[in-house]
Design an enzyme around this catalytic site. Structure first.
Site, short mmCIF file in Angstrom:
data_model
loop_
_atom_site.label_atom_id
_atom_site.label_comp_id
_atom_site.label_asym_id
_atom_site.label_seq_id
_atom_site.Cartn_x
_atom_site.Cartn_y
_atom_site.Cartn_z
N ASP A 196 0.88 -1.15 0.00
CA ASP A 196 0.00 0.00 0.00
C ASP A 196 0.93 1.22 0.00
O ASP A 196 2.12 1.10 0.30
CB ASP A 196 -0.87 -0.03 1.26
N ASP A 198 -0.07 5.10 0.93
CA ASP A 198 -0.28 6.07 2.00
C ASP A 198 -0.24 5.40 3.37
O ASP A 198 -0.90 4.38 3.60
CB ASP A 198 -1.62 6.77 1.81
N GLU A 205 -1.47 10.53 4.81
CA GLU A 205 -2.39 10.28 3.71
C GLU A 205 -2.35 11.48 2.76
O GLU A 205 -2.61 12.62 3.17
CB GLU A 205 -3.81 10.08 4.25
N GLY A 285 -4.88 2.83 -2.94
CA GLY A 285 -6.14 3.55 -3.07
C GLY A 285 -5.89 5.04 -3.15
O GLY A 285 -6.83 5.83 -3.19
N LYS A 329 -7.37 -4.39 -5.40
CA LYS A 329 -5.99 -4.70 -5.01
C LYS A 329 -5.74 -6.20 -5.06
O LYS A 329 -4.69 -6.66 -5.52
CB LYS A 329 -5.70 -4.17 -3.60
#
Length: 415
Positions: A196, A198, A205, A285, A329
């Site tokens: 991932d 962030d 973020e 994301g 994902k």
């Protein structure tokens, strides 16, 4: 008629020790059935399970080993092993095996005792313990020390779920990370790691920083936190947050890229894993403008994220193309693995939020990094006591194999 004997040699280590004692056994044509050795602070524990072809040679071997042990100031313990005992040992091979890794700034006897007690309660055996981190100087301690040991255990747990629950309790009480996963052929042949972005590869973020530019920081932050806790659908929450970014100028995105800071250990992880031949990917994301920058800086092979819609140099408050959420994902991880001709068991997924759980769950090794409570509860492996480079120890990489000569990162950011 042959005899089986167990030889244990302990004392101060010295060069040539192994050659000397195996040389004695060689004179009598002995077959080695098992052998193991460990050295801790110049003190050796050397064990040999051996078959003596001729029983009459036992007394001579015993005498020669004791004599040499006396000369080298070593303790020699030799015991005969019965046929039944030996065959029971042979038949015990093939048992389920698991790896437990303890990771923290330091490791205490209390922590190891607590973990060992859970292992014993489940009628498992600790076959081997290995220190993965380097030696620690007490005179010149490191600013951010790391300590990691790996336990190899055999047997079938009475309750895997109960073990994981108790390991989590120990982790929360003592501040140490405990990884618990199956030891199989895939563990040594994992070649794809996806992260991932962030709050995993970078601190914070990005969407929160963008929201500050749009004057909607508080609103976006509330939606973000709710989504990360799994309280709201990710797609819906993302669309709501992106809508609040309408009006941000495209050139402001570059400033965001320069201001974000890499997570501690991220550069070291990338450098080491790439050097070992791993393929690396970002499944986020977050947004492509940051992802592309990171991909180039860290040398990643894949990057998938959400693309912000821009018209006339200004954000429209919409997204372009499919949204990368948790389900996406997992799909992307499968697709990348297939492209690289890898089984899912050969993959590793690392993330912190609820939308990372789908990929963490299907990966051969799923790791929750500085994760929210809902993620920690569902993931078998967690890192929260150290930086992202703690992943290297969970994989089983020793400190001496880690590439510390990482590229300099100006201004503590990756810009």
């Amino acid at each position: 008629m042959s005899d089986v004997i167990l030889i244990n040699i302990t004392g101060r280590d010295r060069k040539g020790l192994d050659a000397k004692f195996t040389g004695i056994l060689a004179e009598y044509g002995v077959n080695i059935l098992d052998i193991g050795q460990a050295v801790i602070h110049d003190h050796i524990s050397f064990g040999i399970l051996a078959e003596i072809p001729h029983s009459k040679d036992f007394s001579s071997i015993f005498k020669d080993m004791l004599f040499e042990g006396h000369n080298m100031e070593l303790k020699i313990d030799i015991k005969p092993v019965s046929d039944d005992n030996y065959e029971k040992w042979v038949n015990g091979q093939g048992k389920e095996r698991r790896i437990i890794t303890l990771l923290g700034r330091s490791i205490t006897a209390r922590q190891i005792s607590a973990v060992a007690s859970i292992i014993a309660e489940n009628r498992l055996n600790i076959d081997n313990i290995t220190r993965l981190t380097g030696r620690i100087s007490l005179r010149n301690p490191k600013t951010n020390p790391k300590a990691s040991v790996q336990l190899s255990i055999s047997g079938k747990p009475l309750s895997i779920l109960d073990m994981r629950r108790k390991f989590m309790e120990i982790s929360q009480k003592t501040g140490i990370d405990i990884s618990f996963h199956v030891d199989n052929i895939y563990r040594k042949n994992r070649k794809l790691v996806v992260f991932d972005m962030d709050s995993t590869l970078i601190q914070g973020e990005v969407i929160v920083e963008l929201a500050k530019l749009a004057g909607a920081g508080e609103k976006v932050n509330k939606i973000t936190e709710s989504a990360m806790r799994g309280e709201i659908d990710f797609k819906e929450s993302l669309q709501k947050r992106v809508a609040l970014l309408k009006g941000i100028r495209e050139e402001q995105l570059a400033n965001i890229s320069r201001s974000m800071t890499l997570t501690d250990g991220a550069d070291l992880v990338a450098k080491t894993l790439k050097g070992l031949g791993y393929k690396l990917g970002i499944l986020s994301g977050g947004f492509t403008f940051i992802g592309e920058y990171l991909k180039d800086k860290l040398g990643f092979d894949y990057m998938y994220a959400n693309e912000l819609d821009i018209e006339n140099g200004v954000l429209t408050g919409k997204l372009v193309g499919d949204i990368v959420d948790g389900e996406k994902k997992a799909i992307l991880l499968r697709q990348i693995a297939q492209k690289e001709n890898l089984a899912l068991e050969q993959t590793i997924a690392v993330g912190d939020g609820a939308n990372d759980l789908p990929m963490i769950t299907i990966a051969g090794l799923g790791v929750a990094f500085n994760a929210k409570p809902v993620v920690r509860q569902k993931a078998s492996n967690t890192i929260s006591s150290v930086g992202l480079d703690g992943l290297l120890y969970l994989i089983g990489i020793h400190e001496r194999e880690i590439r510390h000569e990482v590229r300099p990162v100006a201004g503590n950011s990756y810009g």
